[in-house]
Design a protein around this motif. Sequence first.
Motif, short mmCIF file in Angstrom:
data_model
loop_
_atom_site.label_atom_id
_atom_site.label_comp_id
_atom_site.label_asym_id
_atom_site.label_seq_id
_atom_site.Cartn_x
_atom_site.Cartn_y
_atom_site.Cartn_z
N GLY A 135 9.73 -13.02 17.65
CA GLY A 135 9.19 -12.28 16.52
C GLY A 135 7.87 -12.87 16.09
O GLY A 135 7.68 -14.09 16.12
N VAL A 136 6.93 -12.01 15.69
CA VAL A 136 5.61 -12.44 15.23
C VAL A 136 5.30 -11.73 13.92
O VAL A 136 5.37 -10.50 13.84
CB VAL A 136 4.51 -12.13 16.26
CG1 VAL A 136 3.13 -12.47 15.70
CG2 VAL A 136 4.75 -12.89 17.55
N VAL A 137 4.99 -12.52 12.88
CA VAL A 137 4.60 -11.97 11.59
C VAL A 137 3.28 -12.63 11.18
O VAL A 137 3.17 -13.86 11.20
CB VAL A 137 5.67 -12.25 10.51
CG1 VAL A 137 5.25 -11.64 9.17
CG2 VAL A 137 7.02 -11.69 10.93
N LEU A 138 2.27 -11.82 10.85
CA LEU A 138 0.98 -12.32 10.39
C LEU A 138 0.91 -12.22 8.88
O LEU A 138 1.19 -11.15 8.31
CB LEU A 138 -0.16 -11.53 11.04
CG LEU A 138 -0.19 -11.49 12.57
CD1 LEU A 138 -1.42 -10.73 13.05
CD2 LEU A 138 -0.17 -12.89 13.16
N LEU A 139 0.57 -13.34 8.23
CA LEU A 139 0.48 -13.40 6.77
C LEU A 139 -0.95 -13.68 6.34
O LEU A 139 -1.68 -14.41 7.04
CB LEU A 139 1.40 -14.50 6.22
CG LEU A 139 2.88 -14.47 6.64
CD1 LEU A 139 3.61 -15.66 6.03
CD2 LEU A 139 3.54 -13.17 6.21
N ASP A 140 -1.36 -13.12 5.19
CA ASP A 140 -2.67 -13.44 4.65
C ASP A 140 -2.60 -14.72 3.83
O ASP A 140 -1.57 -15.43 3.83
CB ASP A 140 -3.23 -12.27 3.84
CG ASP A 140 -2.37 -11.94 2.62
OD1 ASP A 140 -1.50 -12.77 2.24
OD2 ASP A 140 -2.55 -10.86 2.04
N ILE A 144 2.49 -9.82 4.06
CA ILE A 144 2.62 -9.40 5.45
C ILE A 144 1.45 -8.49 5.84
O ILE A 144 1.20 -7.47 5.19
CB ILE A 144 3.96 -8.69 5.68
CG1 ILE A 144 5.13 -9.64 5.37
CG2 ILE A 144 4.06 -8.20 7.12
CD1 ILE A 144 6.48 -8.97 5.41
N VAL A 145 0.76 -8.88 6.89
CA VAL A 145 -0.33 -8.08 7.43
C VAL A 145 0.15 -7.29 8.65
O VAL A 145 -0.24 -6.14 8.86
CB VAL A 145 -1.53 -8.97 7.82
CG1 VAL A 145 -2.64 -8.15 8.46
CG2 VAL A 145 -2.05 -9.73 6.60
N PHE A 146 1.01 -7.90 9.45
CA PHE A 146 1.52 -7.27 10.67
C PHE A 146 2.85 -7.92 11.03
O PHE A 146 3.06 -9.11 10.79
CB PHE A 146 0.53 -7.45 11.83
CG PHE A 146 1.08 -7.05 13.17
CD1 PHE A 146 1.07 -5.72 13.57
CD2 PHE A 146 1.63 -8.00 14.03
CE1 PHE A 146 1.58 -5.36 14.81
CE2 PHE A 146 2.14 -7.64 15.26
CZ PHE A 146 2.11 -6.30 15.64
N CYS A 147 3.76 -7.15 11.61
CA CYS A 147 5.00 -7.70 12.16
C CYS A 147 5.41 -6.86 13.36
O CYS A 147 5.24 -5.63 13.35
CB CYS A 147 6.12 -7.76 11.11
SG CYS A 147 6.59 -6.16 10.44
N ASN A 148 5.91 -7.52 14.39
CA ASN A 148 6.33 -6.77 15.58
C ASN A 148 7.79 -6.36 15.47
O ASN A 148 8.51 -6.73 14.53
CB ASN A 148 6.05 -7.56 16.86
CG ASN A 148 6.92 -8.80 16.98
OD1 ASN A 148 7.61 -9.19 16.05
ND2 ASN A 148 6.88 -9.43 18.15
N ALA A 149 8.23 -5.59 16.47
CA ALA A 149 9.59 -5.03 16.42
C ALA A 149 10.66 -6.12 16.45
O ALA A 149 11.70 -6.00 15.80
CB ALA A 149 9.79 -4.06 17.59
#
Length: 430
Positions: A110-115, A120-125
């Motif tokens: 899992g990948v979650v991009l945070l500012d 949350i800016v982006f998260c994958n399935a």
Amino acid sequence: MRQELIRTLLLTTLAGCVALLAALVFSATVGWLVFCAGLMLQMLAHFRNFALLDRWSRAPEVDIALEGRGAWDGVFGRLYRHEKDLRALVERRNRRIDMLLAAIQALNDGVVLLDRNDQIVFCNATSEALLGLRARTDIGQSVANIVRQPEFVAYLTARDLSRPLILRSERNPGQVLSIQLISYADQRTLVQIKDVTQTDRLDRMRRDFVANVSHELRTPLTVLSGFLETLREIELTPDERQHYLALMSEQSGRMLSVVQDLLTLSSIEAAPPPEDGLIDMARILDKLRRDAESLSAGRHRIVVDADDACDLLGGEHELVSALSNLVSNAIRYTPAGGTVTIRWHANAQGGVFAVEDTGIGIEAQHIPRLTERFYRVDRGRSREAGGTGLGLAIVKHSLNRHQALLDISSTPGVGSCFAARFPGARVVTH
């Protein structure tokens, strides 16, 4: 632009000459009017091109019809090429971004991009499945408001990037996650999530295995050491000496059984695939029946229910050892007067070898772990029965090497059924 300046000067000179001629023929006023008209026509031509440029600048597009006169045509041509190159560059960049996002979506992690504010800016399935996120609604939300487990919130607040957080999921009991914070791009944070449930289980099994092997060998070694010390320091009668030697022999035999089973398990795991020899099941079932009657010594009723019209393909020695283990277990854990039934039948899915007993049964929570090495439901009763705790692990590995599955069902106080299910490709009917 130089050419346009020369052209403008020539046109202005021409307009001046015409105006001078008009002034000489008619009057100075007419001459000035002709000169102003010439300048006005040049201004209107430039204004037309300027209007085209202004309109295009409000909605730039690659339009081959964008053209002007004189130097303006060169300006419009350069704008056309620049816009075309820019759009091609943007298209290449968008394709790369799409490929990168597709690759991130395809990751098993899992990948979650945070500012900077942990939003949350982006998260994958995969992160959606592991953490319960929803990209459609959670983008822009604080991750701590969605993943509320105290351990995760504390880890996120502490910003300890040197170690991952091992988190036991509250959403999916039994699931274990490894969460790692990674700093990137000016105080932004990437959250990497891995499902380490299997790794955690294997690590636990490894620790249990080491502890169990140590325990299984330490106990008889302690007994042997104590008896040797006794024999060396204390005068014993011949009967006492024989008694101690018998106990020592029993303990050494127990250690030898553990070591032999460990070696058997190790050799099975490292061995090449078994040869597909034809196994005469009628002969094997007769041998299993005789071995069961010998082990039972008349204390149980042994029943064989078999289909004589089908045999098996596989390694005979390995399979006979595994099937014999199932039969001997049924004898050991069935009280005197009980019944042990050995079945062999073929069906549409393949062949089924089953051992049913009317023994003590097994609680449901123990069944998934029965094939783990050294796992015992009741350690004391297992030792009394003479088991090492490795038999079912050996059975499982032997069956797996023959593409077979071990199916266990049991009811406490009623009995158990251990069924080895072989695929149709390994069943030969005649």
